[in-house]
Write a protein that holds these residues in place. Structure first.
Motif, PDB file in Angstrom:
ATOM      1  N   ASP A 132      -3.915  10.378  -0.651  1.00 28.87           N
ATOM      2  CA  ASP A 132      -2.564  11.171  -0.663  1.00 28.87           C
ATOM      3  C   ASP A 132      -1.462  10.084  -1.501  1.00 28.87           C
ATOM      4  O   ASP A 132      -1.734   9.050  -1.478  1.00 28.87           O
ATOM      5  N   PRO A 133      -0.501  11.018  -1.964  1.00 26.09           N
ATOM      6  CA  PRO A 133       0.584  10.076  -2.486  1.00 26.09           C
ATOM      7  C   PRO A 133       1.309   9.718  -1.425  1.00 26.09           C
ATOM      8  O   PRO A 133       1.311  10.097  -0.229  1.00 26.09           O
ATOM      9  N   ASP A 134       1.556   8.134  -1.803  1.00 27.99           N
ATOM     10  CA  ASP A 134       2.292   7.197  -0.913  1.00 27.99           C
ATOM     11  C   ASP A 134       2.884   6.162  -1.451  1.00 27.99           C
ATOM     12  O   ASP A 134       2.697   5.853  -2.777  1.00 27.99           O
ATOM     13  N   VAL A 135       3.919   5.664  -0.675  1.00 30.72           N
ATOM     14  CA  VAL A 135       4.829   4.430  -1.189  1.00 30.72           C
ATOM     15  C   VAL A 135       4.679   3.422  -0.296  1.00 30.72           C
ATOM     16  O   VAL A 135       4.612   3.702   1.150  1.00 30.72           O
ATOM     17  N   VAL A 136       4.327   2.171  -0.669  1.00 32.22           N
ATOM     18  CA  VAL A 136       3.993   0.863   0.093  1.00 32.22           C
ATOM     19  C   VAL A 136       5.047  -0.147   0.023  1.00 32.22           C
ATOM     20  O   VAL A 136       5.638   0.037  -1.233  1.00 32.22           O
ATOM     21  N   PHE A 179      10.904  -8.239  -1.524  1.00 33.65           N
ATOM     22  CA  PHE A 179       9.907  -7.298  -1.496  1.00 33.65           C
ATOM     23  C   PHE A 179      10.186  -6.152  -2.731  1.00 33.65           C
ATOM     24  O   PHE A 179      11.434  -6.375  -3.198  1.00 33.65           O
ATOM     25  N   TYR A 180       9.054  -5.566  -2.991  1.00 34.46           N
ATOM     26  CA  TYR A 180       9.383  -4.430  -3.905  1.00 34.46           C
ATOM     27  C   TYR A 180       8.538  -3.059  -3.433  1.00 34.46           C
ATOM     28  O   TYR A 180       7.797  -3.248  -2.509  1.00 34.46           O
ATOM     29  N   LEU A 181       8.753  -1.912  -3.927  1.00 35.17           N
ATOM     30  CA  LEU A 181       7.971  -0.761  -3.403  1.00 35.17           C
ATOM     31  C   LEU A 181       7.039  -0.363  -4.487  1.00 35.17           C
ATOM     32  O   LEU A 181       7.299  -0.502  -5.896  1.00 35.17           O
ATOM     33  N   THR A 182       5.736   0.134  -4.275  1.00 30.67           N
ATOM     34  CA  THR A 182       4.983   0.535  -4.977  1.00 30.67           C
ATOM     35  C   THR A 182       4.468   2.087  -4.659  1.00 30.67           C
ATOM     36  O   THR A 182       4.097   2.264  -3.589  1.00 30.67           O
ATOM     37  N   ALA A 183       4.264   2.913  -5.557  1.00 27.50           N
ATOM     38  CA  ALA A 183       3.755   4.247  -5.353  1.00 27.50           C
ATOM     39  C   ALA A 183       2.374   4.256  -6.052  1.00 27.50           C
ATOM     40  O   ALA A 183       1.990   3.852  -6.953  1.00 27.50           O
ATOM     41  N   PHE A 184       1.543   5.305  -5.287  1.00 29.32           N
ATOM     42  CA  PHE A 184       0.160   5.354  -5.557  1.00 29.32           C
ATOM     43  C   PHE A 184      -0.047   7.057  -5.561  1.00 29.32           C
ATOM     44  O   PHE A 184       0.549   7.703  -4.655  1.00 29.32           O
ATOM     45  N   ASN A 185      -1.100   7.579  -6.409  1.00 27.77           N
ATOM     46  CA  ASN A 185      -1.601   8.811  -6.154  1.00 27.77           C
ATOM     47  C   ASN A 185      -0.494   9.893  -6.375  1.00 27.77           C
ATOM     48  O   ASN A 185      -0.743  11.203  -5.918  1.00 27.77           O
ATOM     49  N   PHE A 186       0.389   9.869  -7.030  1.00 25.00           N
ATOM     50  CA  PHE A 186       1.165  10.805  -7.614  1.00 25.00           C
ATOM     51  C   PHE A 186       1.004  11.468  -8.743  1.00 25.00           C
ATOM     52  O   PHE A 186       0.052  11.112  -9.385  1.00 25.00           O
ATOM     53  N   THR A 187       1.499  12.815  -9.104  1.00 25.32           N
ATOM     54  CA  THR A 187       1.281  13.409 -10.163  1.00 25.32           C
ATOM     55  C   THR A 187       2.372  13.430 -11.217  1.00 25.32           C
ATOM     56  O   THR A 187       3.447  13.890 -10.713  1.00 25.32           O
TER      57      THR A 187
END
Length: 200
Positions: A41-45, A65-73
Motif C-alpha cells: 500500500d502507498p505509505d510514508v515512513v 530525520f527525513y520522510l520517504t514515500a513508497f508504492n505511490f502512482t
C-alpha cells in the motif's frame, strides 16, 4: 529352514506414502518459478538521517530525520505536514513540504526542519500526508524527536564534568561510567607507586 517376513503394519505403509508425496511436492516447489510479490500500500515512513532510502522500516524515535514515500502512482506527489501532538493547542504547522515521486513510485524529502531552525525541538509530533494530482491517499504517523542535550558551545552542560547528559543516559550507564573511571584511577596510582619504588 524357511523364514517368512511379517507384513508391515498399515500405519508404516501410510507414513511411507506420505513421505514420498511430500518429497515430490518439495521438489516441485523448488523448481517452480518464484511468485512475484504484490506491491504494498502507498505509505510514508520516517527515517533517521543516514538510514537507507529504500528501507521501508518506520523509525518513530529520531533526532535529525527525513520522510520517504513508497508504492505511490506517479505523477502523484505527496504533500506532508508535521504538527505538535495534542493536547498542545493547534497553531500553524511546525513544518510542511512535498515529496516528488520517481518513476517507481518512491521518493524522499530533505531533512525535516522548521524554516527558522536546524531541527525540530525535542517533543512529540504527528505527521500527516496526502497525495496531490491523482487518486487521494492519506495517512498519519506519530513521531518523537529526542536529540542529545548539549551546551550552546557544543560542550557538556554547565557544571558537567565532561559527560554530555542525554535523555538516553540511564542511571545504570552512569554508574558503569563512574565505576570505570574509579578502576582506571586506582590502576594509574598503583603503576606510579611501583615506578617510585623502583619496581618494574
Amino acid at each position: 529352514m524357511s523364514t517368512s517376513s511379517r507384513p508391515r503394519p498399515a500405519g508404516v505403509r501410510a507414513s511411507a506414502a506420505l513421505l514420498a508425496a511430500l518429497t515430490v511436492t518439495g521438489a516441485s516447489l523448488i523448481t517452480a518459478p518464484a511468485a512475484v510479490a504484490a506491491p504494498g500500500d502507498p505509505d510514508v515512513v520516517i527515517h533517521k538521517v543516514g538510514f537507507p532510502f529504500d528501507n521501508q522500516r518506520n523509525q518513530p524515535l529520531v533526532c535529525d530525520f527525513y520522510l520517504t514515500a513508497f508504492n505511490f502512482t506517479p505523477p502523484q506527489r505527496v504533500s506532508w505536514t508535521i504538527d505538535r501532538q495534542p493536547p498542545v493547542p493547534e497553531t500553524d504547522p511546525i513544518a510542511t513540504g512535498e515529496i516528488t515521486l520517481e518513476a517507481d513510485g518512491s521518493g524522499h524529502s530533505t531533512p525535516v526542519a522548521p524554516e527558522d531552525a536546524v531541527r525540530l525541538p525535542n517533543g512529540r509530533y504527528v505527521l500527516t500526508w496526502r497525495t496531490v494530482g491523482g487518486p487521494v491517499e492519506e495517512g498519519r504517523r506519530n513521531l518523537t524527536v529526542e536529540c542529545p542535550l548539549v551546551a550552546p558551545n557544543g560542550g557538556p552542560p554547565a557544571g558537567g564534568g565532561g559527560l554530555a547528559m542525554t535523555q538516553d543516559f540511564s542511571p545504570v550507564a552512569g554508574a558503569a561510567a563512574v565505576g570505570l573511571a574509579a578502576v582506571g584511577g586506582v590502576t594509574y596510582l598503583r603503576l606510579r607507586r611501583r615506578r617510585a619504588d623502583g619496581a618494574a
